[in-house]
Design an enzyme around this catalytic site. Structure first.
Site, PDB file in Angstrom:
ATOM      1  N   ARG A 121       1.414 -17.056  21.347  1.00  0.00           N
ATOM      2  CA  ARG A 121       0.368 -16.554  20.879  1.00  0.00           C
ATOM      3  C   ARG A 121      -0.251 -15.091  21.002  1.00  0.00           C
ATOM      4  NH1 ARG A 121      -1.163 -22.087  22.577  1.00  0.00           N
ATOM      5  NH2 ARG A 121      -0.532 -23.432  20.788  1.00  0.00           N
ATOM      6  N   LYS A 143      -2.426  -2.425  12.699  1.00  0.00           N
ATOM      7  CA  LYS A 143      -1.855  -3.280  11.653  1.00  0.00           C
ATOM      8  C   LYS A 143      -0.320  -3.782  12.108  1.00  0.00           C
ATOM      9  CE  LYS A 143      -4.533  -2.197   7.425  1.00  0.00           C
ATOM     10  NZ  LYS A 143      -4.502  -1.652   6.158  1.00  0.00           N
ATOM     11  N   GLU A 185       1.379  11.413   5.201  1.00  0.00           N
ATOM     12  CA  GLU A 185       0.180  10.539   5.733  1.00  0.00           C
ATOM     13  C   GLU A 185      -0.928  11.425   6.381  1.00  0.00           C
ATOM     14  OE1 GLU A 185       0.077   7.397   5.071  1.00  0.00           O
ATOM     15  OE2 GLU A 185       1.574   6.250   5.427  1.00  0.00           O
ATOM     16  N   LYS A 227      -8.032   8.892  12.315  1.00  0.00           N
ATOM     17  CA  LYS A 227      -7.765   7.180  11.901  1.00  0.00           C
ATOM     18  C   LYS A 227      -8.571   6.446  13.077  1.00  0.00           C
ATOM     19  CE  LYS A 227      -4.534   3.827  11.460  1.00  0.00           C
ATOM     20  NZ  LYS A 227      -3.238   3.398  10.709  1.00  0.00           N
ATOM     21  N   GLU A 237     -10.436  -4.041   8.001  1.00  0.00           N
ATOM     22  CA  GLU A 237     -10.598  -3.721   6.693  1.00  0.00           C
ATOM     23  C   GLU A 237     -11.691  -4.467   6.016  1.00  0.00           C
ATOM     24  OE1 GLU A 237      -6.646  -2.059   5.241  1.00  0.00           O
ATOM     25  OE2 GLU A 237      -7.411  -2.905   3.544  1.00  0.00           O
ATOM     26  N   ARG A 241     -12.350   1.032   6.362  1.00  0.00           N
ATOM     27  CA  ARG A 241     -10.753   1.033   6.654  1.00  0.00           C
ATOM     28  C   ARG A 241      -9.926   1.187   5.473  1.00  0.00           C
ATOM     29  NH1 ARG A 241      -7.078  -1.357  11.324  1.00  0.00           N
ATOM     30  NH2 ARG A 241      -5.146  -0.454  10.743  1.00  0.00           N
ATOM     31  N   ASN A 245      -6.026   3.504   2.994  1.00  0.00           N
ATOM     32  CA  ASN A 245      -5.019   3.295   1.822  1.00  0.00           C
ATOM     33  C   ASN A 245      -5.041   4.076   0.495  1.00  0.00           C
ATOM     34  OD1 ASN A 245      -3.918   0.157   0.646  1.00  0.00           O
ATOM     35  ND2 ASN A 245      -3.978   0.563   3.020  1.00  0.00           N
ATOM     36  N   HIS A 248      -1.746   4.104  -1.435  1.00  0.00           N
ATOM     37  CA  HIS A 248      -1.012   3.199  -1.154  1.00  0.00           C
ATOM     38  C   HIS A 248      -0.936   1.850  -2.379  1.00  0.00           C
ATOM     39  CE1 HIS A 248      -1.032   4.861   2.684  1.00  0.00           C
ATOM     40  NE2 HIS A 248      -0.028   4.139   3.057  1.00  0.00           N
ATOM     41  N   HIS A 252       2.806   1.467  -2.737  1.00  0.00           N
ATOM     42  CA  HIS A 252       3.477   0.098  -2.257  1.00  0.00           C
ATOM     43  C   HIS A 252       3.963  -0.584  -3.286  1.00  0.00           C
ATOM     44  CE1 HIS A 252       1.015  -0.560   1.860  1.00  0.00           C
ATOM     45  NE2 HIS A 252       2.078   0.243   1.997  1.00  0.00           N
ATOM     46  N   HIS A 267       8.600   5.530   2.811  1.00  0.00           N
ATOM     47  CA  HIS A 267       7.070   5.202   2.652  1.00  0.00           C
ATOM     48  C   HIS A 267       6.226   6.520   2.418  1.00  0.00           C
ATOM     49  CE1 HIS A 267       3.208   3.105   3.129  1.00  0.00           C
ATOM     50  NE2 HIS A 267       3.006   4.033   4.169  1.00  0.00           N
TER      51      HIS A 267
HETATM   52  N1  LIG Z   1       1.009  -0.373  10.741  1.00  0.00           N
HETATM   53  C1  LIG Z   1       0.278   0.952  10.085  1.00  0.00           C
HETATM   54  O1  LIG Z   1      -0.671   1.065   9.981  1.00  0.00           O
HETATM   55  C2  LIG Z   1       1.476   1.593   9.269  1.00  0.00           C
HETATM   56  C3  LIG Z   1       0.874   2.947   8.953  1.00  0.00           C
HETATM   57  C4  LIG Z   1       1.759   3.819   8.112  1.00  0.00           C
HETATM   58  C5  LIG Z   1       3.050   3.170   7.789  1.00  0.00           C
HETATM   59  N2  LIG Z   1       3.442   1.916   8.217  1.00  0.00           N
HETATM   60  C6  LIG Z   1       4.901   1.532   8.041  1.00  0.00           C
HETATM   61  O2  LIG Z   1       5.830   2.024   8.572  1.00  0.00           O
HETATM   62  C7  LIG Z   1       7.113   2.455   8.014  1.00  0.00           C
HETATM   63  C8  LIG Z   1       7.648   3.702   7.773  1.00  0.00           C
HETATM   64  O3  LIG Z   1       7.791   4.313   9.075  1.00  0.00           O
HETATM   65  P1  LIG Z   1       8.776   5.394   9.411  1.00  0.00           P
HETATM   66  O4  LIG Z   1       8.505   6.712   8.193  1.00  0.00           O
HETATM   67  O5  LIG Z   1       8.351   5.830  10.944  1.00  0.00           O
HETATM   68  O6  LIG Z   1      10.056   4.895   9.022  1.00  0.00           O
HETATM   69  P2  LIG Z   1      11.055   4.310  10.200  1.00  0.00           P
HETATM   70  O7  LIG Z   1      10.670   3.457  11.378  1.00  0.00           O
HETATM   71  O8  LIG Z   1      12.088   3.442   9.457  1.00  0.00           O
HETATM   72  O9  LIG Z   1      11.807   5.594  10.775  1.00  0.00           O
HETATM   73  C9  LIG Z   1      12.452   6.253   9.736  1.00  0.00           C
HETATM   74  C10 LIG Z   1      13.988   6.734  10.330  1.00  0.00           C
HETATM   75  O10 LIG Z   1      13.943   7.977  11.268  1.00  0.00           O
HETATM   76  C11 LIG Z   1      14.576   7.318  12.544  1.00  0.00           C
HETATM   77  N3  LIG Z   1      14.043   7.900  13.661  1.00  0.00           N
HETATM   78  C12 LIG Z   1      12.981   7.383  14.126  1.00  0.00           C
HETATM   79  N4  LIG Z   1      12.752   8.271  15.211  1.00  0.00           N
HETATM   80  C13 LIG Z   1      13.549   9.277  15.375  1.00  0.00           C
HETATM   81  C14 LIG Z   1      13.841  10.326  16.013  1.00  0.00           C
HETATM   82  N5  LIG Z   1      12.601  10.653  17.018  1.00  0.00           N
HETATM   83  N6  LIG Z   1      15.056  10.944  15.924  1.00  0.00           N
HETATM   84  C15 LIG Z   1      15.719  10.741  14.992  1.00  0.00           C
HETATM   85  N7  LIG Z   1      15.683   9.588  14.291  1.00  0.00           N
HETATM   86  C16 LIG Z   1      14.573   8.823  14.477  1.00  0.00           C
HETATM   87  C17 LIG Z   1      14.799   5.841  12.414  1.00  0.00           C
HETATM   88  O11 LIG Z   1      15.904   5.287  12.760  1.00  0.00           O
HETATM   89  C18 LIG Z   1      14.798   5.541  10.939  1.00  0.00           C
HETATM   90  O12 LIG Z   1      16.017   5.621  10.531  1.00  0.00           O
HETATM   91  C19 LIG Z   1       6.816   1.485   6.684  1.00  0.00           C
HETATM   92  O13 LIG Z   1       7.336   0.180   6.775  1.00  0.00           O
HETATM   93  C20 LIG Z   1       5.253   1.514   6.588  1.00  0.00           C
HETATM   94  O14 LIG Z   1       4.842   0.324   5.665  1.00  0.00           O
HETATM   95  C21 LIG Z   1       2.495   1.178   8.903  1.00  0.00           C
HETATM   96  O1  LIG Z   2      -4.076   1.751   8.991  1.00  0.00           O
HETATM   97  C1  LIG Z   2      -4.394   1.332   7.877  1.00  0.00           C
HETATM   98  O2  LIG Z   2      -5.398   0.754   7.430  1.00  0.00           O
HETATM   99  C2  LIG Z   2      -3.788   2.071   6.676  1.00  0.00           C
HETATM  100  O3  LIG Z   2      -3.877   1.518   5.590  1.00  0.00           O
HETATM  101  C3  LIG Z   2      -2.420   3.003   6.903  1.00  0.00           C
HETATM  102  C4  LIG Z   2      -1.352   2.995   5.825  1.00  0.00           C
HETATM  103  O4  LIG Z   2      -0.702   4.274   5.809  1.00  0.00           O
HETATM  104  C5  LIG Z   2      -0.118   2.085   6.177  1.00  0.00           C
HETATM  105  O5  LIG Z   2       0.869   2.283   5.238  1.00  0.00           O
HETATM  106  C6  LIG Z   2      -0.702   0.587   6.398  1.00  0.00           C
HETATM  107  O6  LIG Z   2       0.556  -0.192   6.693  1.00  0.00           O
HETATM  108  C7  LIG Z   2      -1.067   0.039   4.859  1.00  0.00           C
HETATM  109  O7  LIG Z   2      -1.532  -1.235   5.155  1.00  0.00           O
HETATM  110  P1  LIG Z   2      -1.804  -2.325   4.000  1.00  0.00           P
HETATM  111  O8  LIG Z   2      -2.768  -3.264   4.412  1.00  0.00           O
HETATM  112  O9  LIG Z   2      -1.869  -1.627   2.762  1.00  0.00           O
HETATM  113  O10 LIG Z   2      -0.392  -3.064   3.842  1.00  0.00           O
HETATM  114 ZN   LIG Z   3       0.960   4.437   4.949  1.00  0.00          ZN
END
Ligand SMILES: NC(=O)c1ccc[n+]([C@@H]2O[C@H](COP(=O)([O-])OP(=O)(O)OC[C@H]3O[C@@H](n4cnc5c(N)ncnc54)[C@H](O)[C@@H]3O)[C@@H](O)[C@H]2O)c1
Ligand SMILES: O=C(O)C(=O)C[C@@H](O)[C@H](O)[C@H](O)COP(=O)(O)O
Ligand SMILES: [Zn+2]
Length: 370
Positions: A121, A143, A185, A227, A237, A241, A245, A248, A252, A267
């Site tokens: 949990r 998130k 981003e 951020k 959100e 917040r 997006n 997105h 998305h 992404h």
């Molecule tokens: N939670 C949030 O607020 C939020 C915000 C933006 C994006 N996201 C999510 O994040 C994801 C995309 O993340 P990303 O672009 O980091 O992709 P990713 O995590 O897939 O990383 C991209 C690639 O880079 C490689 N890599 C990572 N670090 C490295 C390094 N230092 N050196 C060499 N290779 C490396 C990884 O192995 C992968 O192949 C999506 O799923 C998106 O929805 C979430």
């Molecule tokens: O942190 C947030 O809030 C964002 O919207 C950041 C975005 O860049 C990110 O891709 C996030 O994961 C999108 O969220 P979602 O709620 O649209 O899935």
């Molecule tokens: Zn994003």
């Protein structure tokens, strides 16, 4: 080293530490949080490059650690991988005082964060983002999520990290395409609320898009400041917040249509394209000027990012609209879009007319089967 606090009434405050050479100092930062064991969740690519330095630093600080590596790529944000990770944590026997460390990009951060939110949990987790995208965006704000074939991030939880450590030096091993993806981003943050930052990114700071460490450090710090201010005000959100997006709702939908194939569309590339579409839609509605649209497109293209849907493939209007209607911001079937009055002046538009968006998509070159 720069420390940016993330705080809001709704959650325990934490720090985002940005600097050079931080990976070697992780033990010092994590030992006050992790009294027992840690499990480092990472992907196989990152594990091969950076896990040893992290475990050495933890060991030197007297923190025990074990590594769990998932396959690299968006496919790991799945029910199957989440189940495998949770099962490994159970097998290792983590207890509620132990800590998960996410070492990787946004995929690892989103997956490990969700596993930490669910395990017993909810246990503490620390983010050590290794992509530019994760340093400027996904490691901050809590998130966490996995994807389903019905859409991006549709299953998840808000679970804030205890600490974020963003080491600019680890970006040196990141492939250039991934740096550009993260840059999208960064540009998004300027487009939302900081026109001066956008100007800097377009001019003096543009070298960051091709990996210049000094420019990257400034871009990470300013992005995290933006951020953190937004998230502190509106963790879940309920309002402001949603600005984060920008790009997105379109982005998305397109990512889902290409089957989360980041080889076809990463992404950040989807976000870049989505930001251009949001600005073009805003201009079509008379909200922002054609000059602003042209500038947004020019800066995004100069960073090697897509501006037009055709660069991502061929799409059908009603399929994209159905995915957009399933977006988490939609209310009662009506679309919510993040639109703009200009660069640095985005706002949340609720109840957007689906028929208008359909016409816009067709103008953007998508096909129509009806
Ligand atoms: N939670 C949030 O607020 C939020 C915000 C933006 C994006 N996201 C999510 O994040 C994801 C995309 O993340 P990303 O672009 O980091 O992709 P990713 O995590 O897939 O990383 C991209 C690639 O880079 C490689 N890599 C990572 N670090 C490295 C390094 N230092 N050196 C060499 N290779 C490396 C990884 O192995 C992968 O192949 C999506 O799923 C998106 O929805 C979430
Ligand atoms: O942190 C947030 O809030 C964002 O919207 C950041 C975005 O860049 C990110 O891709 C996030 O994961 C999108 O969220 P979602 O709620 O649209 O899935
Ligand atoms: Zn994003």
């Amino acid at each position: 080293m720069t420390t940016i606090p993330v705080s809001g009434g709704a959650f325990a405050a934490y720090d985002v530490v940005v600097g050079r050479g931080l990976l070697a100092e992780v033990g010092k930062h994590v030992s006050p949080i992790a009294k027992g064991r840690t499990v480092i969740i990472t992907d196989q690519t990152v594990a091969a490059i950076h896990a040893e330095a992290l475990t050495a630093s933890l060991t030197a600080a007297g923190v025990r650690s074990e590594v769990v590596a998932v396959p690299a790529g968006e496919g790991s944000k799945s029910f199957a991988e989440l189940e495998r990770v949770l099962d490994r944590l159970l097998e290792i026997g983590l207890d509620r005082k132990d800590v998960v460390i996410a070492l990787g990009g946004g995929v690892v951060g989103d997956l490990a964060g969700l596993a930490a939110a669910l395990y017993m949990r909810g246990i503490d987790f620390v983010q050590i983002p290794t992509t530019l995208l994760a340093q400027v965006d996904s490691s901050v704000g809590g998130k966490t999520a996995i994807d389903t074939p019905r859409g991006k991030n549709l299953v998840g939880a808000f679970h804030q990290p205890r600490l974020v450590l963003a080491d600019i030096d680890v970006l040196a091993t990141l492939p250039e395409r991934q740096v550009r993806s993260g840059w999208a981003e960064v540009l998004k943050h300027g487009l939302i609320c900081d026109a001066d930052f956008f100007d800097w990114l377009a001019g003096e700071g543009a070298a960051g898009a091709s990996g210049d460490p000094a420019a990257l450090e400034h871009a990470v710090i300013r992005s995290v400041e933006i951020k953190s201010a937004v998230v502190g005000e509106d963790e879940k959100e309920a309002g402001r917040r949603a600005l984060l997006n920008l790009g997105h709702t379109f982005g998305h939908a397109v990512e889902t249509e290409v089957g989360f194939d980041e080889g076809a569309l990463a992404h950040g590339e989807a976000v870049a394209l989505g930001c251009c579409m949001a600005f073009r839609y805003s201009a079509r509605e008379g909200l922002c000027s054609a000059e602003d649209v042209a500038r947004v497109e020019a800066v995004i293209a100069a960073a090697g990012l897509p501006t037009r849907l055709a660069q991502a493939g061929a799409f059908e209007a009603d399929r994209l609209l159905a995915l957009m209607a399933g977006d988490k911001k939609a209310e009662g079937g009506a679309l919510t879009l993040i639109l703009a009055r200009g660069i640095g002046d985005a706002f949340v538009a609720k109840g957007v007319d689906t028929a208008k968006v359909r016409t816009f998509l067709i103008e953007e070159g998508v096909t129509s089967s009806s």
